[in-house]
Motif scaffolding. Structure first.
Motif, PDB file in Angstrom:
ATOM      1  N   ALA A  10      75.336  18.183   6.844  1.00 59.22           N
ATOM      2  CA  ALA A  10      76.695  17.982   7.791  1.00 59.22           C
ATOM      3  C   ALA A  10      77.685  18.155   6.785  1.00 59.22           C
ATOM      4  CB  ALA A  10      76.557  16.702   8.304  1.00 59.22           C
ATOM      5  N   ARG A  11      77.634  17.587   5.534  1.00 59.02           N
ATOM      6  CA  ARG A  11      78.545  17.485   4.256  1.00 59.02           C
ATOM      7  C   ARG A  11      78.540  18.814   3.876  1.00 59.02           C
ATOM      8  NH1 ARG A  11      77.890  12.942   0.138  1.00 59.02           N
ATOM      9  NH2 ARG A  11      80.091  13.577  -0.526  1.00 59.02           N
ATOM     10  N   LEU A  50      82.678  25.678  12.866  1.00 59.57           N
ATOM     11  CA  LEU A  50      82.158  24.470  12.789  1.00 59.57           C
ATOM     12  C   LEU A  50      82.204  23.925  14.272  1.00 59.57           C
ATOM     13  CD1 LEU A  50      83.774  22.249  10.110  1.00 59.57           C
ATOM     14  CD2 LEU A  50      81.424  22.998  10.238  1.00 59.57           C
ATOM     15  N   ASP A  51      83.127  24.409  14.930  1.00 59.07           N
ATOM     16  CA  ASP A  51      83.276  24.070  16.468  1.00 59.07           C
ATOM     17  C   ASP A  51      82.582  24.961  17.427  1.00 59.07           C
ATOM     18  OD1 ASP A  51      85.094  26.090  15.949  1.00 59.07           O
ATOM     19  OD2 ASP A  51      86.545  25.293  17.196  1.00 59.07           O
ATOM     20  N   ALA A  52      81.864  25.822  17.105  1.00 59.87           N
ATOM     21  CA  ALA A  52      81.204  26.884  17.735  1.00 59.87           C
ATOM     22  C   ALA A  52      80.288  26.255  18.782  1.00 59.87           C
ATOM     23  CB  ALA A  52      80.453  27.844  16.978  1.00 59.87           C
ATOM     24  N   GLU A  82      69.211  26.311   7.184  1.00 61.71           N
ATOM     25  CA  GLU A  82      68.897  25.044   7.875  1.00 61.71           C
ATOM     26  C   GLU A  82      69.966  24.825   8.949  1.00 61.71           C
ATOM     27  OE1 GLU A  82      66.353  25.292   4.491  1.00 61.71           O
ATOM     28  OE2 GLU A  82      68.622  25.498   4.559  1.00 61.71           O
ATOM     29  N   ASN A  83      71.076  24.853   8.788  1.00 59.94           N
ATOM     30  CA  ASN A  83      72.039  24.867   9.835  1.00 59.94           C
ATOM     31  C   ASN A  83      72.155  25.716  10.684  1.00 59.94           C
ATOM     32  OD1 ASN A  83      72.961  22.314   8.670  1.00 59.94           O
ATOM     33  ND2 ASN A  83      74.500  22.912   7.412  1.00 59.94           N
TER      34      ASN A  83
END
Length: 277
Positions: A10-11, A50-52, A82-83
């Motif tokens: 996340a970071r 990020l907000d998808a 991984e994201n």
């Protein structure tokens, strides 16, 4: 120690999204965001939003590439596998070539001293020094020569090739580098040999308490002396001293990743970099 995995990724995602924003505006295309640089400098990339609410699609990739061509930008995409694991197949189906680079995070307890890695001094650039502009040009020239000959093998290109690659920075680009260095958002380093000048270079980019080390390069004639590792260690030590608690990088190959293992970096995932084949 390396942060807990979910928190870590996340970071990393927040860092990658934040790093271009003080020098670019954004354009959204479905699940992707394109960073368009404002002013001179190295062009940015597109990456997952990020907000998808939905994963990026093949249509999103095609729309971004069309816009990049309109703007005269490289058709470049970056993401952490991984994201966004689905994006690898999407990018390849669109005809993009994807570099799967080892993504590595520093374990501070395993970081050696600079002198343990090389006997060549490493110097961090001072934005107030009268030589800052020349030093910065040298850093970029070393990188240009080093990345033109990928890998770790010794080669013939040395100081003469570096001097040929030297380009004086425009005043606005120099002012931007000075400002970012003074604020602690950018750190640059050089390793120099007597009579030869700069033979290795690198940099770090910081956002809050996270930083990425990038652009580590050594002239082929000076390789196999631990210079890339020493540059990396010097940057990492400065970042830790400045309060950064997440230091990471992407290695260009598994061969290069072995250099960073010596510095205390551990592989945690894969950074994907896509461009036309």
């Amino acid at each position: 120690m390396v942060p807990v995995r979910d928190e870590l990724f996340a970071r990393l995602e927040r860092f990658y999204d934040a790093i271009p924003r003080d020098g670019a505006h954004t354009e959204a295309f479905g699940g992707l965001v394109l960073f368009v640089r404002d002013g001179a400098g190295w062009p940015f990339y597109a990456r997952p939003r990020l907000d998808a609410t939905e994963p990026a699609s093949a249509a999103d990739v095609a729309d971004v590439r069309r816009r990049q061509r309109e703007l005269g930008l490289p058709e470049a995409f970056e993401w952490v596998h991984e994201n966004n694991p689905e994006l690898l197949a999407v990018a390849r189906s669109a005809g993009l070539s994807v570099l799967e680079a080892p993504l590595m995070v520093l374990d501070p307890t395993a970081l050696p001293s600079v002198t343990e890695l090389s006997d060549v001094p490493v110097r961090l650039l001072d934005p107030a020094a009268p030589t800052f502009g020349a030093d910065l040009a040298a850093r970029r020239a070393v990188a240009a020569v080093g990345f033109a000959a990928p890998g770790t093998a010794v080669g013939g290109a040395g100081p003469a090739a570096r001097d040929t690659a030297l380009v004086e920075l425009p005043l606005d680009a120099l002012a931007e580098e000075q400002c970012r260095t003074e604020s602690g958002h950018r750190i640059s380093a050089l390793a120099e040999l007597p009579g030869q000048g700069a033979v290795a270079s690198g940099m770090a980019m910081r956002v809050d308490d996270a930083a990425e080390i990038a652009g580590i390069a050594t002239l082929p004639s000076a390789r196999r002396r631990g210079l890339g590792a020493a540059i990396t260690a010097a940057l990492a030590r400065r970042l830790l001293a400045d309060g950064v608690d997440l230091v990471f990088l992407s290695a260009g190959s598994t061969e290069i990743a072995r250099v960073y293992l010596r510095v205390g970096f551990r592989r945690v995932g894969t950074a994907c970099i896509a461009e036309p084949a």
